[in-house]
Scaffold this motif. Structure first.
Motif, PDB file in Angstrom:
ATOM      1  N   LEU A   1       5.871  22.491 -32.266  1.00  0.00           N
ATOM      2  CA  LEU A   1       5.207  23.603 -31.289  1.00  0.00           C
ATOM      3  C   LEU A   1       3.842  23.588 -31.109  1.00  0.00           C
ATOM      4  O   LEU A   1       3.235  23.108 -31.935  1.00  0.00           O
ATOM      5  CB  LEU A   1       5.732  24.782 -32.281  1.00  0.00           C
ATOM      6  CG  LEU A   1       6.153  26.194 -31.750  1.00  0.00           C
ATOM      7  CD1 LEU A   1       7.605  26.080 -30.704  1.00  0.00           C
ATOM      8  CD2 LEU A   1       6.298  27.398 -32.562  1.00  0.00           C
TER       9      LEU A   1
ATOM     10  N   ALA B   1       0.052  27.368 -28.018  1.00  0.00           N
ATOM     11  CA  ALA B   1       0.193  28.362 -27.069  1.00  0.00           C
ATOM     12  C   ALA B   1       1.532  29.017 -27.317  1.00  0.00           C
ATOM     13  O   ALA B   1       1.595  30.200 -27.309  1.00  0.00           O
ATOM     14  CB  ALA B   1       0.156  28.030 -25.719  1.00  0.00           C
TER      15      ALA B   1
ATOM     16  N   GLU C   1      -4.502  24.222 -25.674  1.00  0.00           N
ATOM     17  CA  GLU C   1      -3.591  24.976 -26.638  1.00  0.00           C
ATOM     18  C   GLU C   1      -1.883  24.640 -26.401  1.00  0.00           C
ATOM     19  O   GLU C   1      -1.156  25.039 -26.973  1.00  0.00           O
ATOM     20  CB  GLU C   1      -3.735  26.443 -26.797  1.00  0.00           C
ATOM     21  CG  GLU C   1      -5.004  26.520 -27.587  1.00  0.00           C
ATOM     22  CD  GLU C   1      -5.224  28.226 -28.038  1.00  0.00           C
ATOM     23  OE1 GLU C   1      -4.471  28.907 -27.537  1.00  0.00           O
ATOM     24  OE2 GLU C   1      -6.146  28.265 -28.691  1.00  0.00           O
ATOM     25  N   HIS C   2      -1.722  24.438 -24.913  1.00  0.00           N
ATOM     26  CA  HIS C   2      -0.707  24.439 -24.323  1.00  0.00           C
ATOM     27  C   HIS C   2      -0.023  22.927 -24.644  1.00  0.00           C
ATOM     28  O   HIS C   2       1.217  22.851 -24.210  1.00  0.00           O
ATOM     29  CB  HIS C   2      -0.448  24.762 -22.847  1.00  0.00           C
ATOM     30  CG  HIS C   2      -1.218  23.746 -22.068  1.00  0.00           C
ATOM     31  ND1 HIS C   2      -2.716  23.856 -22.391  1.00  0.00           N
ATOM     32  CD2 HIS C   2      -1.099  23.039 -21.134  1.00  0.00           C
ATOM     33  CE1 HIS C   2      -3.184  22.957 -21.334  1.00  0.00           C
ATOM     34  NE2 HIS C   2      -2.357  22.345 -20.665  1.00  0.00           N
ATOM     35  N   HIS C   3      -0.741  22.150 -25.175  1.00  0.00           N
ATOM     36  CA  HIS C   3      -0.267  20.699 -25.474  1.00  0.00           C
ATOM     37  C   HIS C   3      -0.623  20.507 -27.073  1.00  0.00           C
ATOM     38  O   HIS C   3       0.324  19.533 -27.401  1.00  0.00           O
ATOM     39  CB  HIS C   3      -1.127  19.663 -24.713  1.00  0.00           C
ATOM     40  CG  HIS C   3      -0.665  18.329 -24.939  1.00  0.00           C
ATOM     41  ND1 HIS C   3      -1.241  17.237 -25.753  1.00  0.00           N
ATOM     42  CD2 HIS C   3       0.466  17.792 -24.311  1.00  0.00           C
ATOM     43  CE1 HIS C   3      -0.727  16.304 -25.902  1.00  0.00           C
ATOM     44  NE2 HIS C   3       0.243  16.201 -25.194  1.00  0.00           N
ATOM     45  N   LEU C   4      -1.510  20.925 -27.780  1.00  0.00           N
ATOM     46  CA  LEU C   4      -1.660  20.612 -28.852  1.00  0.00           C
ATOM     47  C   LEU C   4      -0.653  21.316 -29.882  1.00  0.00           C
ATOM     48  O   LEU C   4      -0.534  22.549 -29.575  1.00  0.00           O
ATOM     49  CB  LEU C   4      -3.494  20.977 -29.310  1.00  0.00           C
ATOM     50  CG  LEU C   4      -3.920  20.226 -30.252  1.00  0.00           C
ATOM     51  CD1 LEU C   4      -4.265  18.907 -30.049  1.00  0.00           C
ATOM     52  CD2 LEU C   4      -5.342  20.764 -30.830  1.00  0.00           C
ATOM     53  N   THR C   5      -0.190  20.541 -30.918  1.00  0.00           N
ATOM     54  CA  THR C   5       0.781  21.317 -31.708  1.00  0.00           C
ATOM     55  C   THR C   5      -0.150  22.219 -32.951  1.00  0.00           C
ATOM     56  O   THR C   5      -1.186  21.669 -32.942  1.00  0.00           O
ATOM     57  CB  THR C   5       1.568  20.109 -32.462  1.00  0.00           C
ATOM     58  OG1 THR C   5       0.637  19.203 -33.298  1.00  0.00           O
ATOM     59  CG2 THR C   5       2.381  19.334 -31.618  1.00  0.00           C
TER      60      THR C   5
END
Lengths: 367, 367
Positions: A107, A110, B104-108
């Motif tokens: 996950l 974001a 944040e839309h890629h990093l877990t």
């Protein structure tokens, strides 16, 4: 098959409850497929307190994604309904869960934040690699899919060897192998087919170039079929022309000995690192210790690179019914090299020891 | 080319500084490639306070991943050195950054947590989609890669149309198209080639099955080439046999009119949703409003599905030099349908209006 998936979910639920979460959100596609039989793009599984639910961003398509388990409730989000993971967390809260375990290794930050802002009172825990751990030991149904995939890869490779190779490019040979995999019933290649000639030979995961096969080359090929979602792997190295050079025979025999040592050390209870060491020390003691790949092999299944890792620092021991690759190789910069790669299933000695799925000969063939 | 990448990093740095972060960590592969010219698997880019650094888990391979920008410092992590993102954050702290913007839309969540635990005093901010936004408007070098990719796709499709189609399966035709893409110089297919016959025709992203082409079928094909990393897309629908049925001609003309309306509304300043509406209302007013795809088109570039999205709820307006697809379609369950898909570059009217990259005819061909 649906009882199989329901039973897997029960095992996962038991694990969650033991660690204090009554509900879990599974988002990693291979994990969703393992637990439900299908994984439409973007779908997530809510393992709820009272009900399990597969949330899909669009209608699932059973021809392409497998058929969802009949015991499962499937909900399709319509229109731009947002992230299924957020919708699932909202449903979990509606089932009065106070805690939801999520796959923090999958996950994104974001999505995690979006869940927290929509259901702030739900405590988010970490499911960790609980599903990946369940996936390590395969049942006979899964092994049978791997076995069929391996047969398909063996056939595709066997047919290629009967054709004329000199003058053809790595890219063409790779495309032809992939076509043959599909011809023989694979869903598709298990990973990008690697064909490496001459100075490229022996490189792990070499991406095919426009280099053409020449007399005297080493030719190393690594391919695999996906069958019903399960992915296997085979790698072989050949020599082109009537008679291999002395250094080629020597290097081949060495890698073959290393690969055999790895294969022969596969047994229930064997430490991952000991399998790695068995193969690695053969190459190491011949002076090739530097520059070896970090892995000697890895698990296969719904993904081509699963747990366990057969590597020097890996922790853990093999169990029966774990399929792994054994794939040592040596690449000499500028000259080329050898890789030999099999997929095998760990079996106890009483059952005849490791089961070899990829049966193409490992003699050094001169083509 | 290296000045191009350095200039892109400067633009990103300006944005970061404007939002209060002196350093940024870029982990999404297409973003890394955009900013450095290369994206070896697992590599991350640290946009540092004093120096930019590409951190790779293994040695980059310029034959397969593109060549890294010469103005950039490349650091290869050796052995099981852990996550390059964590190493990058550690270096950022060493450069005395007090804040690091991450994707944040890629990093877990797990990687984010690992960074926080290794460098707890570094404040982690959100870079958001800053790089994706930079990527929307293309330079002429990028457009030229898309143009070449489109030519390759046109060639592959043109050759297929000259061959005998009746009796061949969707899967074989798709594989043959992919082989032809590579023959003509593509890095590979831009996405899985879709070939849909008879009742499957017109379905978006249909995965090829073993169904064979029959007389009287609609045949819809969607393919694209990747050229130097850039991905384009073309889709066409044909009819098999000497003369199309009445309903086929009618449906084709309708989808063609919708697609033309979408193409003609492409202009700098046009709202994304207005382009979508232009195409959608043609289909809607003919009674096909239900069951239409959520998108009429999307941006293309280093990824096949980039910003912008041409959809009813999309916010924003087109700029010049934004390449997009226009791809309306209608699928009638059980009967089949029509999709027509082009890649075009938005251009001002003074420059002749939208530039069509995929030039295969859109007449209804009977094959």
């Amino acid at each position: 098959m649906s009882e199989v998936h329901a039973a897997r979910r029960t095992r996962l639920r038991d694990r969650c409850q033991a660690s204090g979460s009554a509900s879990a959100l599974v988002s990693r596609p291979a994990n969703v497929r393992y637990l439900t039989g299908t994984a439409p793009q973007g779908a997530v599984l809510l393992l709820g307190r009272t009900e399990d639910l597969l949330l899909c961003p669009g209608p699932p398509d059973d021809r392409t994604d497998g058929r969802p388990d009949e015991t499962l409730c499937v909900q399709t989000l319509r229109g731009p309904a947002g992230d299924p993971a957020v919708a699932a967390a909202d449903l979990a809260a509606g089932q009065r869960a106070d805690s939801l375990a999520v796959e923090e290794h999958h996950l994104t930050v974001a999505r995690h934040r979006a869940i927290r802002s929509v259901v702030p009172r739900l405590r988010l825990a970490d499911l960790g690699c609980a599903v990946e751990q369940l996936r390590v030991v395969k049942d006979e149904e899964e092994i049978s899919c791997l076995r069929i995939g391996a047969e398909i890869a063996d056939q595709a490779l066997g047919e290629l060897l009967e054709s004329i190779l000199v003058g053809r490019t790595e890219r063409h040979l790779a495309l032809e192998l992939e076509r043959r995999l599909v011809d023989h019933g694979a869903d598709g290649p298990a990973f990008p087919t690697s064909v490496a000639t001459g100075p490229n030979s022996g490189r792990r995961a070499h991406r095919p170039t426009d280099r053409r096969v020449e007399e005297g080359d080493f030719l190393s090929v690594c391919l695999g079929a996906t069958y019903r979602g399960y992915r296997c792997e085979i790698g072989r190295t050949f020599v082109i022309g009537t008679s291999p050079a002395g250094w080629q025979i020597e290097l081949y025999d060495l890698v073959f000995a290393a690969q055999r040592a790895g294969r022969e050390s596969l047994a229930p209870g064997a430490a991952y690192r000991d399998v790695d060491r068995a193969a690695r020390q053969v190459l190491d003691s011949a002076g090739y210790g530097e520059g070896l790949p970090v892995l000697t092999g890895h698990g296969v299944g719904l993904e081509i690179d699963e747990d366990p890792q057969l590597a020097p620092a890996a922790m853990g021991k093999l169990d029966a019914c774990v399929p792994v690759t054994v794939e040592p190789g040596v690449h000499l910069p500028g000259r080329g090299g050898v890789r030999i790669d099999d997929t095998l299933v760990v079996r106890p000695e009483a059952d005849g020891g490791p089961e070899l799925l990829t049966i193409t000969t490992k003699e050094l063939l001169a083509l």
